[in-house]
Write an enzyme that holds these catalytic residues in place. Structure first.
Site, mmCIF file in Angstrom:
data_model
loop_
_atom_site.group_PDB
_atom_site.id
_atom_site.type_symbol
_atom_site.label_atom_id
_atom_site.label_comp_id
_atom_site.label_asym_id
_atom_site.label_seq_id
_atom_site.Cartn_x
_atom_site.Cartn_y
_atom_site.Cartn_z
ATOM 1 N N ARG A 56 0.824 -1.200 0.000
ATOM 2 C CA ARG A 56 0.000 0.000 0.000
ATOM 3 C C ARG A 56 0.863 1.256 0.000
ATOM 4 N NH1 ARG A 56 -2.228 1.240 4.115
ATOM 5 N NH2 ARG A 56 -1.284 -0.234 5.600
ATOM 6 N N LYS A 198 -8.478 -2.798 0.442
ATOM 7 C CA LYS A 198 -8.472 -1.950 1.627
ATOM 8 C C LYS A 198 -9.274 -0.667 1.443
ATOM 9 C CE LYS A 198 -6.237 -4.549 4.486
ATOM 10 N NZ LYS A 198 -7.009 -5.230 5.555
ATOM 11 N N HIS A 217 -11.208 -4.871 12.113
ATOM 12 C CA HIS A 217 -10.076 -5.462 11.406
ATOM 13 C C HIS A 217 -9.611 -6.656 12.240
ATOM 14 C CE1 HIS A 217 -5.836 -4.909 9.490
ATOM 15 N NE2 HIS A 217 -6.589 -5.720 8.779
ATOM 16 N N SER A 235 0.426 -7.395 12.199
ATOM 17 C CA SER A 235 1.282 -8.366 11.523
ATOM 18 C C SER A 235 2.326 -8.937 12.480
ATOM 19 C CB SER A 235 1.974 -7.678 10.339
ATOM 20 O OG SER A 235 2.802 -8.585 9.657
ATOM 21 N N LYS A 239 -2.128 -13.904 14.407
ATOM 22 C CA LYS A 239 -3.578 -13.877 14.186
ATOM 23 C C LYS A 239 -4.031 -15.009 13.266
ATOM 24 C CE LYS A 239 -5.237 -10.671 11.533
ATOM 25 N NZ LYS A 239 -5.816 -9.469 10.893
ATOM 26 N N THR A 240 -3.342 -15.170 12.134
ATOM 27 C CA THR A 240 -3.720 -16.210 11.171
ATOM 28 C C THR A 240 -3.533 -17.598 11.775
ATOM 29 O OG1 THR A 240 -3.112 -14.789 9.326
ATOM 30 C CG2 THR A 240 -3.281 -17.136 8.872
ATOM 31 N N ASP A 254 -9.941 -11.478 8.022
ATOM 32 C CA ASP A 254 -9.383 -10.123 8.046
ATOM 33 C C ASP A 254 -10.364 -8.995 8.361
ATOM 34 O OD1 ASP A 254 -7.030 -8.533 7.713
ATOM 35 O OD2 ASP A 254 -7.786 -7.864 5.777
ATOM 36 N N ARG A 319 1.925 -12.216 -1.744
ATOM 37 C CA ARG A 319 0.524 -12.455 -1.378
ATOM 38 C C ARG A 319 -0.143 -13.482 -2.286
ATOM 39 N NH1 ARG A 319 -1.855 -9.729 3.217
ATOM 40 N NH2 ARG A 319 -0.441 -8.025 3.726
#
Length: 528
Positions: A56, A198, A217, A235, A239-240, A254, A319
């Site tokens: 981004r 996003k 989020h 990050s 979390k994942t 997400d 990604r």
């Protein structure tokens, strides 16, 4: 240019003969290969390279300063204002640019799995691979839904149209501009597909609270008995890993909304990081990368076309974009009831936060607003020791409204649904980064499991003297001394100094919230 003019100009563009609407995945793959936009990998995925923009571009993101929204937006470095004149000028240029292309691509779908609150969207793409990306990431309509589809927001993405900052009023050749009045997101100069994802999340973070729906989020999953859990975390916090539980079904990874009906996924797909990906570590993601998946900036062996997930030559931010039904053990449609458990994840490299603590409502609001984790030495140029980093509500770049709007909604939801909130530190123990060790994943899993099963709701706790957090004294599968950070350090005075250093950074960061009630700061934050 008023809203009617904008809509008419867009409608005229979409009536042109070179417009491809709602192509299927095989059709898009054929277009991508024919147009030489990407390569076919050994698993059947499409591999693309996004050029100089591999992530981004926050300095190039703007919101149009408009009469109806200017008093609502939290303006600043995250939500940079741009004039209606600049938007209008670029809009004309991009539409004219797309009219001259040999073909363009349109996807129609939805943001929001809850049909009562979903947003119909359409995405106009210069590139076929980006159209495949949005086809996989957003919610795909049924044939009947497509016939009745009327876009409430339109994304227009023209990566090869580059702005001239001196003429167009942008900061660079790239621009991501949201107009809430015109209901348009205008993107140019950057090929990174995450900008589309996003941007719509930012739009939903504006629209959902206006309808009394809490936008979040986070990842979410649901247990066999219907108990719902949310996982917030920046990050590197796990979390994942922690939300991908074989004993629980994934709602989404997400972006979510929490309405009066419960939790729903905003998206219809996943945008997974795949640097150092392996089947052993993350089998669900690894096996989801097949025909129809879009791989961004992953290096391929040119002969075998086998992806090299360990190669970060182009970027560490490699990604994979795939539909959520490419994963087993999911909930479809991606909706569930009200959360029983909320987990805030942090990777504390100072080694002073407890591995798990149960939060009061005020502490939950405080730590939600703080959104703390650590940047590690070596991750960025100039960082030689761990540094505290704070991302408001665990998603600062995507929040158009004041942060307190989201934290107040969290507080209301906690009270209304009696949700239990835990702060989980997946970072360091026994000393700071470089001295101590990373928290064992087996211990973290045991603690999270205990939280999800309600085992920590009424256990004996001890209060952390510096952070004021309530720490369980015993959790099955975790040594008692691990639960209290001071007991894992060989030097208790060194621990106290480091803990007070981090506590001071929490307090300093919290000063930016000028309109938060004194009760949240007093009862929610560090006590010394």
């Amino acid at each position: 240019m008023n809203s009617v003019d904008t809509r008419n100009e867009l409608l005229q563009l979409l009536k042109e003969n070179h417009v491809n609407v709602q192509l299927s995945v095989p059709q898009l793959v054929e277009k991508i290969l024919t147009r030489d936009e990407g390569s076919l990998t050994s698993t059947g995925a499409i591999s693309v390279v996004t050029g100089k923009y591999t992530g981004r571009s926050p300095q190039d993101k703007f919101i149009v300063l408009e009469e109806s929204t200017k008093e609502k937006i939290e303006w600043g470095t995250t939500n940079q204002p741009i004039s209606e004149a600049v938007f209008t000028g670029l809009y004309h240029k991009v539409i004219d640019y797309l009219k001259k292309k040999n073909e363009i691509f349109v996807f129609k779908g939805f943001a929001g799995a809850d049909k009562k609150s979903r947003l119909p969207i359409q995405v106009v793409n210069e590139l076929a691979w980006q159209n495949l990306f949005v086809h996989q990431l957003f919610i795909r309509p049924t044939d009947d839904e497509l016939l009745a589809h009327d876009a409430g927001f339109t994304v227009i993405s023209a990566p090869n149209f580059k702005a001239d900052p001196a003429v167009d009023g942008t900061n660079s050749e790239a621009f991501i501009i949201i107009s809430f009045e015109k209901r348009i997101v205008l993107i140019g100069g950057t090929e990174y597909a995450g900008e589309m994802k996003k941007s719509i999340f930012s739009v939903m973070n504006y629209l959902l609270p206006e309808n009394n729906i809490f936008s979040m989020h986070c990842s979410a999953n649901v247990g066999i008995e219907g108990d719902v859990a949310l996982f917030f975390g920046l990050s590197g916090t796990g979390k994942t890993t922690l939300s991908a539980d074989p004993n629980r079904r994934l709602i989404g990874d997400d972006e979510h909304g929490w309405s009066s009906n419960g939790v729903f996924n905003i998206e219809g797909g996943c945008y997974a990081k795949c640097i150092n990906l392996s089947r052993e570590k993350e089998p669900q993601i690894f096996d989801a990368i097949r025909f129809g998946t879009v791989l961004e900036n992953v290096t391929l062996n040119q002969e075998s076309r086998i992806p090299d997930y360990d190669d970060g030559t182009l970027t560490e931010n490699t990604r994979a974009a795939y539909p959520i039904d490419a994963i087993d053990n999911i909930v479809l449609p991606s909706i569930a009831g009200h959360p029983n458990t909320i987990v805030f994840l942090t990777a504390d490299a100072f080694g002073v936060l407890p591995p798990i603590s149960k939060l009061t409502k005020e502490q939950a609001m405080y730590h939600f607003l703080s959104g703390y984790t650590s940047k590690l030495a070596g991750t960025e140029r100039g960082i030689t020791s761990p540094q505290a980093t704070f991302s408001t509500c665990f998603g600062a770049p995507f929040l158009p409204l004041p942060a307190t709007r989201y934290s107040e909604m969290l507080g209301e939801k906690i009270l209304e649904h009696n949700a239990n909130v835990f702060l989980v530190n997946t970072g360091w123990t026994g000393g700071e980064y470089g001295v101590g060790n990373r928290m064992k994943l087996s211990h973290t899993r045991a603690m999270v499991q205990a939280a999800l099963e309600g085992e920590l709701n009424h256990v004996e706790t001890v209060k952390d003297e510096i952070f004021g957090l309530n720490i369980p004294l015993h959790i099955a599968g975790v040594p008692d001394e691990v639960l209290q950070p001071v007991k894992t350090w060989s030097d208790s005075q060194a621990y106290e100094l480091k803990a007070k250093e981090l506590a001071a950074q929490f307090r300093e960061n919290f000063k930016k919230f000028t309109n938060v009630s004194e009760e949240i700061e007093k009862k929610g934050g560090p006590t010394s």
